[in-house]
Design a protein around this motif. Structure first.
Motif, mmCIF file in Angstrom:
data_model
loop_
_atom_site.group_PDB
_atom_site.id
_atom_site.type_symbol
_atom_site.label_atom_id
_atom_site.label_comp_id
_atom_site.label_asym_id
_atom_site.label_seq_id
_atom_site.Cartn_x
_atom_site.Cartn_y
_atom_site.Cartn_z
ATOM 1 N N ARG A 56 39.003 59.552 20.754
ATOM 2 C CA ARG A 56 38.129 59.888 21.236
ATOM 3 C C ARG A 56 36.230 59.281 21.357
ATOM 4 N NH1 ARG A 56 39.118 65.956 17.966
ATOM 5 N NH2 ARG A 56 41.199 65.671 19.024
ATOM 6 N N LEU A 57 36.348 58.230 20.158
ATOM 7 C CA LEU A 57 34.708 57.804 20.378
ATOM 8 C C LEU A 57 34.740 56.517 22.098
ATOM 9 C CD1 LEU A 57 32.887 56.509 18.729
ATOM 10 C CD2 LEU A 57 34.058 54.313 18.341
ATOM 11 N N LYS A 58 35.427 56.161 22.376
ATOM 12 C CA LYS A 58 36.273 55.212 23.463
ATOM 13 C C LYS A 58 35.852 56.139 24.353
ATOM 14 C CE LYS A 58 39.565 51.815 22.536
ATOM 15 N NZ LYS A 58 40.904 51.088 22.878
ATOM 16 N N LYS A 59 36.680 56.809 24.354
ATOM 17 C CA LYS A 59 35.857 58.215 25.656
ATOM 18 C C LYS A 59 34.218 59.038 25.989
ATOM 19 C CE LYS A 59 40.447 59.947 26.786
ATOM 20 N NZ LYS A 59 40.964 61.355 27.165
ATOM 21 N N ILE A 60 34.009 58.687 24.606
ATOM 22 C CA ILE A 60 32.695 59.462 24.182
ATOM 23 C C ILE A 60 32.372 58.220 24.593
ATOM 24 C CG2 ILE A 60 30.884 60.199 23.111
ATOM 25 C CD1 ILE A 60 33.131 61.695 21.786
ATOM 26 N N LEU A 61 31.565 56.943 24.359
ATOM 27 C CA LEU A 61 30.825 56.084 24.315
ATOM 28 C C LEU A 61 30.441 55.831 25.665
ATOM 29 C CD1 LEU A 61 31.530 53.307 21.450
ATOM 30 C CD2 LEU A 61 29.429 54.450 22.238
ATOM 31 N N LYS A 62 32.345 56.192 26.698
ATOM 32 C CA LYS A 62 32.273 55.591 28.102
ATOM 33 C C LYS A 62 30.731 56.188 28.697
ATOM 34 C CE LYS A 62 35.408 54.633 31.965
ATOM 35 N NZ LYS A 62 37.311 54.638 32.319
ATOM 36 N N ARG A 63 31.422 57.663 28.753
ATOM 37 C CA ARG A 63 30.974 58.904 29.051
ATOM 38 C C ARG A 63 28.966 58.892 29.197
ATOM 39 N NH1 ARG A 63 35.314 62.111 27.786
ATOM 40 N NH2 ARG A 63 34.397 62.802 25.642
ATOM 41 N N ALA A 64 28.847 58.376 27.921
ATOM 42 C CA ALA A 64 27.376 57.937 27.853
ATOM 43 C C ALA A 64 26.784 56.448 28.436
ATOM 44 C CB ALA A 64 27.061 58.349 26.350
ATOM 45 N N GLY A 65 27.232 55.508 28.960
ATOM 46 C CA GLY A 65 26.859 55.001 29.491
ATOM 47 C C GLY A 65 26.627 53.931 28.331
ATOM 48 N N LEU A 66 27.665 54.030 26.878
ATOM 49 C CA LEU A 66 27.329 53.373 25.719
ATOM 50 C C LEU A 66 27.554 52.138 25.998
ATOM 51 C CD1 LEU A 66 25.208 54.905 23.221
ATOM 52 C CD2 LEU A 66 24.475 54.061 24.134
ATOM 53 N N PRO A 67 27.604 50.585 24.960
ATOM 54 C CA PRO A 67 29.124 49.559 24.710
ATOM 55 C C PRO A 67 30.189 50.297 23.738
ATOM 56 C CG PRO A 67 27.109 49.367 24.268
ATOM 57 C CD PRO A 67 26.418 50.023 24.841
ATOM 58 N N GLU A 68 30.817 49.555 24.008
ATOM 59 C CA GLU A 68 31.913 50.077 23.165
ATOM 60 C C GLU A 68 32.150 49.032 22.068
ATOM 61 O OE1 GLU A 68 37.062 49.039 23.679
ATOM 62 O OE2 GLU A 68 35.768 50.351 25.674
ATOM 63 N N VAL A 69 32.280 49.887 20.621
ATOM 64 C CA VAL A 69 32.434 49.105 20.225
ATOM 65 C C VAL A 69 33.384 50.487 19.346
ATOM 66 C CG1 VAL A 69 29.372 49.274 19.953
ATOM 67 C CG2 VAL A 69 31.113 51.184 18.478
ATOM 68 N N SER A 70 33.969 49.537 18.067
ATOM 69 C CA SER A 70 35.120 49.713 16.857
ATOM 70 C C SER A 70 34.325 50.990 16.189
ATOM 71 C CB SER A 70 35.893 48.923 16.124
ATOM 72 O OG SER A 70 34.413 48.189 14.961
ATOM 73 N N LEU A 71 35.225 51.346 15.589
ATOM 74 C CA LEU A 71 34.812 52.999 14.989
ATOM 75 C C LEU A 71 34.605 52.151 13.584
ATOM 76 C CD1 LEU A 71 35.609 55.664 14.612
ATOM 77 C CD2 LEU A 71 37.703 55.729 13.798
ATOM 78 N N HIS A 72 34.805 50.272 13.347
ATOM 79 C CA HIS A 72 34.442 51.090 11.952
ATOM 80 C C HIS A 72 32.467 49.915 12.259
ATOM 81 C CE1 HIS A 72 34.673 49.219 7.693
ATOM 82 N NE2 HIS A 72 34.500 48.214 8.330
ATOM 83 N N SER A 73 32.744 49.660 13.198
ATOM 84 C CA SER A 73 30.874 49.926 13.766
ATOM 85 C C SER A 73 30.147 50.966 13.578
ATOM 86 C CB SER A 73 31.203 49.328 15.584
ATOM 87 O OG SER A 73 31.774 48.169 15.394
ATOM 88 N N LEU A 74 30.749 51.597 13.888
ATOM 89 C CA LEU A 74 29.493 53.258 13.055
ATOM 90 C C LEU A 74 28.842 52.984 11.952
ATOM 91 C CD1 LEU A 74 31.322 55.946 14.929
ATOM 92 C CD2 LEU A 74 30.080 54.488 15.868
#
Length: 395
Positions: free
Chosen positions: A318-336
Protein backbone atom coordinates in the motif's frame (compact mmCIF):
# COMPACT_ATOMS: atom_id res chain seq x y z
CA UNK A 1 46.45 -36.99 40.78
CA UNK A 2 47.81 -37.18 37.25
CA UNK A 3 50.30 -39.68 35.90
CA UNK A 4 52.76 -38.95 33.11
CA UNK A 5 54.23 -41.46 30.68
CA UNK A 6 56.92 -40.67 28.09
CA UNK A 7 56.14 -42.08 24.66
CA UNK A 8 58.91 -41.34 22.16
CA UNK A 9 59.05 -37.56 21.71
CA UNK A 10 55.63 -37.01 23.36
CA UNK A 11 54.16 -37.37 26.84
CA UNK A 12 50.88 -38.99 27.80
CA UNK A 13 49.08 -37.38 30.74
CA UNK A 14 46.39 -39.49 32.43
CA UNK A 15 43.87 -38.32 35.07
CA UNK A 16 41.15 -40.21 36.94
CA UNK A 17 37.64 -38.77 36.40
CA UNK A 18 35.96 -40.93 39.03
CA UNK A 19 33.97 -44.11 38.48
CA UNK A 20 31.07 -45.06 36.26
CA UNK A 21 27.80 -46.73 37.33
CA UNK A 22 29.46 -50.17 37.25
CA UNK A 23 32.31 -49.05 39.50
CA UNK A 24 34.86 -48.90 36.68
CA UNK A 25 37.41 -46.12 36.89
CA UNK A 26 37.09 -43.43 34.21
CA UNK A 27 40.44 -42.32 32.83
CA UNK A 28 40.93 -39.22 30.70
CA UNK A 29 44.16 -38.75 28.80
CA UNK A 30 45.91 -36.24 26.59
CA UNK A 31 49.11 -36.15 24.60
CA UNK A 32 51.57 -33.27 24.88
CA UNK A 33 54.55 -32.62 22.63
CA UNK A 34 57.34 -30.20 23.68
CA UNK A 35 58.05 -27.31 21.34
CA UNK A 36 61.26 -27.64 19.28
CA UNK A 37 64.31 -26.21 21.04
CA UNK A 38 62.99 -26.57 24.59
CA UNK A 39 65.62 -27.49 27.16
CA UNK A 40 65.15 -30.43 29.50
CA UNK A 41 64.35 -28.08 32.37
CA UNK A 42 61.86 -26.10 30.27
CA UNK A 43 60.21 -29.32 29.14
CA UNK A 44 59.91 -30.59 32.69
CA UNK A 45 58.42 -27.32 33.93
CA UNK A 46 55.93 -26.99 31.06
CA UNK A 47 54.95 -30.68 31.35
CA UNK A 48 54.12 -30.15 34.99
CA UNK A 49 52.02 -27.11 34.10
CA UNK A 50 50.15 -28.99 31.37
CA UNK A 51 49.43 -31.84 33.80
CA UNK A 52 47.97 -29.44 36.39
CA UNK A 53 45.83 -27.67 33.77
CA UNK A 54 44.56 -30.95 32.37
CA UNK A 55 43.73 -32.27 35.83
CA UNK A 56 41.75 -29.09 36.61
CA UNK A 57 39.95 -29.38 33.28
CA UNK A 58 38.94 -33.00 33.95
CA UNK A 59 37.83 -32.36 37.54
CA UNK A 60 35.79 -29.29 36.54
CA UNK A 61 33.91 -31.36 33.96
CA UNK A 62 35.23 -29.43 30.98
CA UNK A 63 37.07 -32.28 29.34
CA UNK A 64 34.16 -34.70 29.41
CA UNK A 65 32.11 -32.36 27.26
CA UNK A 66 34.77 -30.65 25.18
CA UNK A 67 35.11 -33.66 22.90
CA UNK A 68 31.62 -32.97 21.51
CA UNK A 69 31.48 -32.15 17.83
CA UNK A 70 30.20 -28.71 16.90
CA UNK A 71 27.01 -30.06 15.34
CA UNK A 72 26.16 -32.09 18.45
CA UNK A 73 26.78 -29.16 20.74
CA UNK A 74 24.86 -26.75 18.48
CA UNK A 75 21.83 -29.07 18.59
CA UNK A 76 22.07 -29.09 22.38
CA UNK A 77 22.39 -25.29 22.30
CA UNK A 78 19.19 -25.00 20.26
CA UNK A 79 17.29 -27.26 22.66
CA UNK A 80 18.64 -26.14 26.04
CA UNK A 81 19.30 -22.45 25.44
CA UNK A 82 18.13 -20.86 22.18
CA UNK A 83 14.59 -22.17 22.41
CA UNK A 84 13.92 -20.18 25.58
CA UNK A 85 16.24 -17.21 25.03
CA UNK A 86 15.68 -16.23 21.38
CA UNK A 87 12.63 -14.98 19.55
CA UNK A 88 10.98 -17.52 17.25
CA UNK A 89 12.06 -15.58 14.18
CA UNK A 90 15.73 -15.53 15.20
CA UNK A 91 15.59 -19.19 16.20
CA UNK A 92 14.27 -20.15 12.77
CA UNK A 93 16.88 -18.02 10.96
CA UNK A 94 19.69 -19.69 12.90
CA UNK A 95 18.28 -23.13 12.09
CA UNK A 96 18.49 -22.28 8.38
CA UNK A 97 22.16 -21.33 8.73
CA UNK A 98 23.05 -24.84 9.94
CA UNK A 99 22.48 -26.21 6.44
CA UNK A 100 25.82 -24.71 5.41
CA UNK A 101 27.56 -24.72 8.78
CA UNK A 102 27.18 -28.39 9.70
CA UNK A 103 28.79 -29.76 6.51
CA UNK A 104 31.67 -27.30 6.90
CA UNK A 105 32.55 -27.44 10.61
CA UNK A 106 29.92 -29.66 12.23
CA UNK A 107 32.34 -32.61 12.42
CA UNK A 108 35.01 -30.64 14.33
CA UNK A 109 35.23 -31.03 18.11
CA UNK A 110 34.40 -27.78 19.88
CA UNK A 111 37.72 -27.87 21.76
CA UNK A 112 39.57 -28.16 18.44
CA UNK A 113 37.68 -25.56 16.43
CA UNK A 114 40.27 -23.01 15.36
CA UNK A 115 40.12 -19.55 13.76
CA UNK A 116 41.55 -21.06 10.57
CA UNK A 117 38.49 -23.32 10.28
CA UNK A 118 36.21 -20.30 10.49
CA UNK A 119 38.24 -18.25 8.02
CA UNK A 120 38.17 -21.13 5.53
CA UNK A 121 34.40 -21.40 5.94
CA UNK A 122 33.85 -17.66 5.43
CA UNK A 123 36.06 -17.78 2.34
CA UNK A 124 33.89 -20.60 1.05
CA UNK A 125 30.75 -18.52 1.62
CA UNK A 126 32.24 -15.59 -0.29
CA UNK A 127 33.33 -17.74 -3.26
CA UNK A 128 31.48 -17.55 -6.60
CA UNK A 129 28.53 -19.92 -6.71
CA UNK A 130 27.77 -19.78 -3.00
CA UNK A 131 24.76 -17.60 -3.73
CA UNK A 132 22.55 -19.82 -5.88
CA UNK A 133 20.29 -16.93 -6.81
CA UNK A 134 22.95 -14.61 -8.21
CA UNK A 135 25.76 -17.05 -8.94
CA UNK A 136 28.20 -14.96 -6.91
CA UNK A 137 29.30 -15.18 -3.29
CA UNK A 138 27.24 -14.36 -0.24
CA UNK A 139 27.22 -10.74 0.88
CA UNK A 140 29.39 -9.60 3.77
CA UNK A 141 26.22 -9.02 5.79
CA UNK A 142 25.10 -12.62 5.22
CA UNK A 143 28.53 -13.95 6.19
CA UNK A 144 28.39 -11.83 9.33
CA UNK A 145 25.12 -13.60 10.28
CA UNK A 146 26.94 -16.93 10.10
CA UNK A 147 29.75 -15.56 12.26
CA UNK A 148 27.29 -14.21 14.83
CA UNK A 149 25.52 -17.57 15.11
CA UNK A 150 28.72 -19.61 15.46
CA UNK A 151 30.07 -17.15 18.02
CA UNK A 152 26.85 -17.33 20.05
CA UNK A 153 27.10 -21.12 20.19
CA UNK A 154 30.78 -21.12 21.15
CA UNK A 155 30.32 -18.35 23.73
CA UNK A 156 27.73 -20.53 25.47
CA UNK A 157 30.23 -23.42 25.47
CA UNK A 158 32.65 -21.11 27.31
CA UNK A 159 30.02 -20.06 29.85
CA UNK A 160 29.10 -23.69 30.43
CA UNK A 161 32.82 -24.34 31.07
CA UNK A 162 33.12 -26.79 28.22
CA UNK A 163 35.95 -24.94 26.46
CA UNK A 164 38.34 -22.29 27.82
CA UNK A 165 37.83 -19.66 25.11
CA UNK A 166 35.74 -18.75 22.09
CA UNK A 167 37.77 -19.08 18.85
CA UNK A 168 35.42 -16.60 17.14
CA UNK A 169 36.96 -13.85 19.28
CA UNK A 170 40.21 -14.39 17.40
CA UNK A 171 38.54 -13.77 14.05
CA UNK A 172 37.54 -10.34 12.79
CA UNK A 173 33.93 -10.58 11.60
CA UNK A 174 33.25 -9.52 8.02
CA UNK A 175 32.98 -5.76 7.77
CA UNK A 176 29.61 -4.61 6.54
CA UNK A 177 29.36 -1.20 4.96
CA UNK A 178 26.29 0.54 6.29
CA UNK A 179 24.14 1.68 3.34
CA UNK A 180 23.00 5.28 3.10
CA UNK A 181 19.77 5.82 5.01
CA UNK A 182 16.57 6.24 3.04
CA UNK A 183 14.08 8.69 4.46
CA UNK A 184 11.70 11.49 3.53
CA UNK A 185 12.81 15.03 4.29
CA UNK A 186 10.50 17.48 6.05
CA UNK A 187 8.92 18.78 2.82
CA UNK A 188 8.36 15.28 1.47
CA UNK A 189 6.98 14.11 4.81
CA UNK A 190 4.46 16.96 4.86
CA UNK A 191 3.40 16.06 1.31
CA UNK A 192 3.08 12.39 2.31
CA UNK A 193 0.88 13.21 5.31
CA UNK A 194 -1.27 15.46 3.15
CA UNK A 195 -1.66 12.65 0.61
CA UNK A 196 -2.91 10.35 3.39
CA UNK A 197 -6.02 12.54 3.74
CA UNK A 198 -7.25 10.98 0.49
CA UNK A 199 -6.61 7.39 1.59
CA UNK A 200 -8.70 4.86 3.53
CA UNK A 201 -8.83 5.51 7.28
CA UNK A 202 -6.87 2.32 7.99
CA UNK A 203 -3.94 3.37 5.80
CA UNK A 204 -4.11 6.93 7.12
CA UNK A 205 -3.76 5.68 10.71
CA UNK A 206 -1.05 3.09 9.96
CA UNK A 207 1.29 5.44 8.10
CA UNK A 208 0.63 8.42 10.35
CA UNK A 209 1.63 6.30 13.35
CA UNK A 210 4.71 5.10 11.44
CA UNK A 211 5.80 8.70 10.85
CA UNK A 212 4.97 10.08 14.29
CA UNK A 213 6.15 7.14 16.46
CA UNK A 214 8.91 5.45 14.44
CA UNK A 215 7.51 2.02 15.30
CA UNK A 216 8.74 -1.00 13.38
CA UNK A 217 6.35 -2.78 11.01
CA UNK A 218 5.89 -5.75 13.36
CA UNK A 219 5.20 -3.42 16.28
CA UNK A 220 2.52 -1.52 14.37
CA UNK A 221 0.87 -4.72 13.19
CA UNK A 222 0.99 -6.10 16.74
CA UNK A 223 -0.91 -3.17 18.27
CA UNK A 224 -4.20 -3.98 20.00
CA UNK A 225 -6.84 -1.51 21.14
CA UNK A 226 -6.07 -1.95 24.87
CA UNK A 227 -2.56 -0.67 24.03
CA UNK A 228 -4.06 2.76 23.34
CA UNK A 229 -4.80 4.97 26.35
CA UNK A 230 -7.23 7.50 24.89
CA UNK A 231 -7.27 9.58 28.09
CA UNK A 232 -3.51 10.17 28.24
CA UNK A 233 -2.64 9.78 24.57
CA UNK A 234 -0.06 7.10 25.34
CA UNK A 235 0.56 4.09 23.08
CA UNK A 236 2.27 1.01 24.54
CA UNK A 237 4.30 -1.43 22.43
CA UNK A 238 3.90 -4.91 23.94
CA UNK A 239 4.17 -7.43 21.09
CA UNK A 240 4.91 -7.82 17.37
CA UNK A 241 3.24 -9.58 14.47
CA UNK A 242 5.61 -11.69 12.36
CA UNK A 243 5.54 -14.14 9.47
CA UNK A 244 7.52 -17.32 8.92
CA UNK A 245 7.32 -19.72 5.99
CA UNK A 246 6.63 -22.65 8.30
CA UNK A 247 4.90 -20.96 11.21
CA UNK A 248 2.76 -18.64 9.13
CA UNK A 249 1.53 -15.42 10.75
CA UNK A 250 2.24 -15.43 14.47
CA UNK A 251 2.49 -13.13 17.50
CA UNK A 252 5.96 -12.63 18.93
CA UNK A 253 7.68 -10.65 21.66
CA UNK A 254 9.30 -7.30 20.94
CA UNK A 255 12.79 -7.27 19.43
CA UNK A 256 14.44 -6.51 22.80
CA UNK A 257 13.26 -5.87 26.34
CA UNK A 258 13.67 -2.13 25.84
CA UNK A 259 11.52 -2.35 22.71
CA UNK A 260 8.60 -2.77 25.12
CA UNK A 261 7.90 0.90 25.57
CA UNK A 262 5.26 3.59 25.79
CA UNK A 263 5.18 6.86 23.90
CA UNK A 264 3.01 9.93 23.87
CA UNK A 265 1.16 11.03 20.74
CA UNK A 266 -0.68 14.25 19.94
CA UNK A 267 -4.39 14.87 20.46
CA UNK A 268 -4.83 14.94 16.68
CA UNK A 269 -3.60 11.34 16.44
CA UNK A 270 -5.82 10.31 19.37
CA UNK A 271 -8.83 11.76 17.56
CA UNK A 272 -7.83 9.90 14.38
CA UNK A 273 -7.59 6.66 16.37
CA UNK A 274 -11.08 7.23 17.81
CA UNK A 275 -12.43 7.70 14.29
CA UNK A 276 -10.69 4.53 13.13
CA UNK A 277 -11.95 2.49 16.08
CA UNK A 278 -15.52 3.52 15.28
CA UNK A 279 -15.04 2.61 11.60
CA UNK A 280 -13.63 -0.80 12.53
CA UNK A 281 -16.52 -1.43 14.96
CA UNK A 282 -18.96 -0.63 12.15
CA UNK A 283 -17.17 -3.01 9.81
CA UNK A 284 -17.27 -5.75 12.47
CA UNK A 285 -20.99 -5.18 12.99
CA UNK A 286 -21.71 -5.46 9.26
CA UNK A 287 -19.75 -8.72 8.92
CA UNK A 288 -21.36 -10.34 11.97
CA UNK A 289 -20.34 -14.02 12.20
CA UNK A 290 -17.94 -13.59 9.31
CA UNK A 291 -15.67 -11.48 11.56
CA UNK A 292 -13.07 -13.88 12.97
CA UNK A 293 -14.18 -14.46 16.57
CA UNK A 294 -10.83 -15.88 17.66
CA UNK A 295 -9.38 -12.39 17.50
CA UNK A 296 -12.09 -10.75 19.58
CA UNK A 297 -9.95 -11.43 22.66
CA UNK A 298 -6.97 -9.84 20.90
CA UNK A 299 -8.49 -6.92 18.96
CA UNK A 300 -5.77 -5.78 16.58
CA UNK A 301 -5.81 -2.28 15.21
CA UNK A 302 -4.79 -3.44 11.76
CA UNK A 303 -6.73 -6.35 10.35
CA UNK A 304 -7.92 -7.81 7.10
CA UNK A 305 -11.57 -7.58 6.11
CA UNK A 306 -12.28 -10.74 8.12
CA UNK A 307 -10.87 -9.41 11.39
CA UNK A 308 -7.72 -11.51 11.29
CA UNK A 309 -4.34 -9.78 11.75
CA UNK A 310 -3.18 -7.93 8.66
CA UNK A 311 -0.58 -9.90 6.63
CA UNK A 312 2.90 -8.39 7.02
CA UNK A 313 3.28 -7.82 3.26
CA UNK A 314 0.25 -5.53 2.95
CA UNK A 315 1.67 -2.25 4.38
CA UNK A 316 4.59 -2.06 1.93
CA UNK A 317 2.31 -2.85 -1.00
CA UNK A 318 0.00 0.00 0.00
CA UNK A 319 2.88 2.38 0.75
CA UNK A 320 4.25 2.03 -2.78
CA UNK A 321 0.87 2.94 -4.25
CA UNK A 322 0.44 5.97 -2.00
CA UNK A 323 3.93 7.30 -2.76
CA UNK A 324 3.39 6.85 -6.49
CA UNK A 325 0.06 8.66 -6.43
CA UNK A 326 1.65 11.51 -4.43
CA UNK A 327 4.62 11.78 -6.81
CA UNK A 328 7.07 11.05 -3.99
CA UNK A 329 10.25 8.95 -4.21
CA UNK A 330 9.79 5.26 -3.47
CA UNK A 331 11.19 4.38 -0.05
CA UNK A 332 10.95 1.26 2.08
CA UNK A 333 8.53 0.86 4.94
CA UNK A 334 11.44 0.91 7.39
CA UNK A 335 12.45 4.28 5.91
CA UNK A 336 9.48 5.85 7.67
CA UNK A 337 11.17 4.88 10.94
CA UNK A 338 14.33 6.62 9.73
CA UNK A 339 12.20 9.60 8.75
CA UNK A 340 10.84 9.85 12.29
CA UNK A 341 14.30 9.71 13.86
CA UNK A 342 15.83 12.17 11.39
CA UNK A 343 13.10 14.77 11.88
CA UNK A 344 13.37 14.48 15.68
CA UNK A 345 17.14 14.94 15.55
CA UNK A 346 16.79 17.95 13.24
CA UNK A 347 14.41 19.51 15.77
CA UNK A 348 17.03 19.19 18.49
CA UNK A 349 15.46 16.30 20.41
CA UNK A 350 18.08 14.56 22.59
CA UNK A 351 19.62 11.30 21.45
CA UNK A 352 18.44 9.62 24.64
CA UNK A 353 14.82 10.58 23.92
CA UNK A 354 15.05 9.51 20.27
CA UNK A 355 16.62 6.21 21.32
CA UNK A 356 13.89 5.55 23.89
CA UNK A 357 11.09 6.25 21.44
CA UNK A 358 12.68 4.00 18.82
CA UNK A 359 13.13 1.21 21.37
CA UNK A 360 16.88 0.85 20.87
CA UNK A 361 18.63 -1.18 23.58
CA UNK A 362 21.47 1.37 23.76
CA UNK A 363 21.84 5.02 22.80
CA UNK A 364 25.06 4.03 20.99
CA UNK A 365 22.89 2.14 18.48
CA UNK A 366 21.00 5.33 17.70
CA UNK A 367 24.23 7.31 17.43
CA UNK A 368 25.78 4.77 15.05
CA UNK A 369 22.76 4.60 12.75
CA UNK A 370 22.13 8.35 12.65
CA UNK A 371 25.71 9.59 12.91
CA UNK A 372 25.45 11.77 9.79
CA UNK A 373 22.16 13.33 10.91
CA UNK A 374 23.58 14.04 14.37
CA UNK A 375 26.63 15.74 12.85
CA UNK A 376 24.40 17.94 10.68
CA UNK A 377 22.26 18.85 13.68
CA UNK A 378 25.37 19.65 15.69
CA UNK A 379 26.71 21.89 12.94
CA UNK A 380 23.35 23.69 12.70
CA UNK A 381 23.32 24.20 16.47
CA UNK A 382 26.82 25.69 16.39
CA UNK A 383 25.83 28.03 13.57
CA UNK A 384 22.64 29.09 15.37
CA UNK A 385 24.57 29.86 18.55
CA UNK A 386 27.15 31.83 16.57
CA UNK A 387 24.39 33.96 15.02
CA UNK A 388 22.78 34.68 18.40
CA UNK A 389 26.06 35.60 20.12
CA UNK A 390 27.23 37.81 17.26
CA UNK A 391 23.94 39.68 17.32
CA UNK A 392 24.35 40.24 21.06
CA UNK A 393 27.94 41.35 20.51
CA UNK A 394 26.94 43.93 17.87
CA UNK A 395 24.15 45.20 20.10
Amino acid sequence: MSTIQKRGDTYRIRVSAGYDAEGKQIIRSMTWRPSPGMTERQTEKELERQAVLFEEKVHSGQYAASDMKFQDFAEMWFKDFAYTHYRARTYREYEKLTKRIYPAIGHIRIDRLQPRHLLAFYKQLAAPGANQRTGGGLSQKSIQHYHTFISSVMERAVKWQMIPQNPCRQVDPPKVKRPALQYLDDVQTAAFLAALDNELIQDRVFFTLAIYTGMRRGELLGLEWPDIDFDTGVISVRRTSQYDGQLGLYTDTTKTELSRRSMKVSQGIVDMLREYRAAQAEQKLQLGDRWDGDWTKHPRLFTGQDGKPMPVSVPLHRLKKILKRAGLPEVSLHSLRHTNATLLIQQGVSVRTVSARLGHSQTSTTMNIYAEQLQSADAAAAEALDIVLNQKKRA
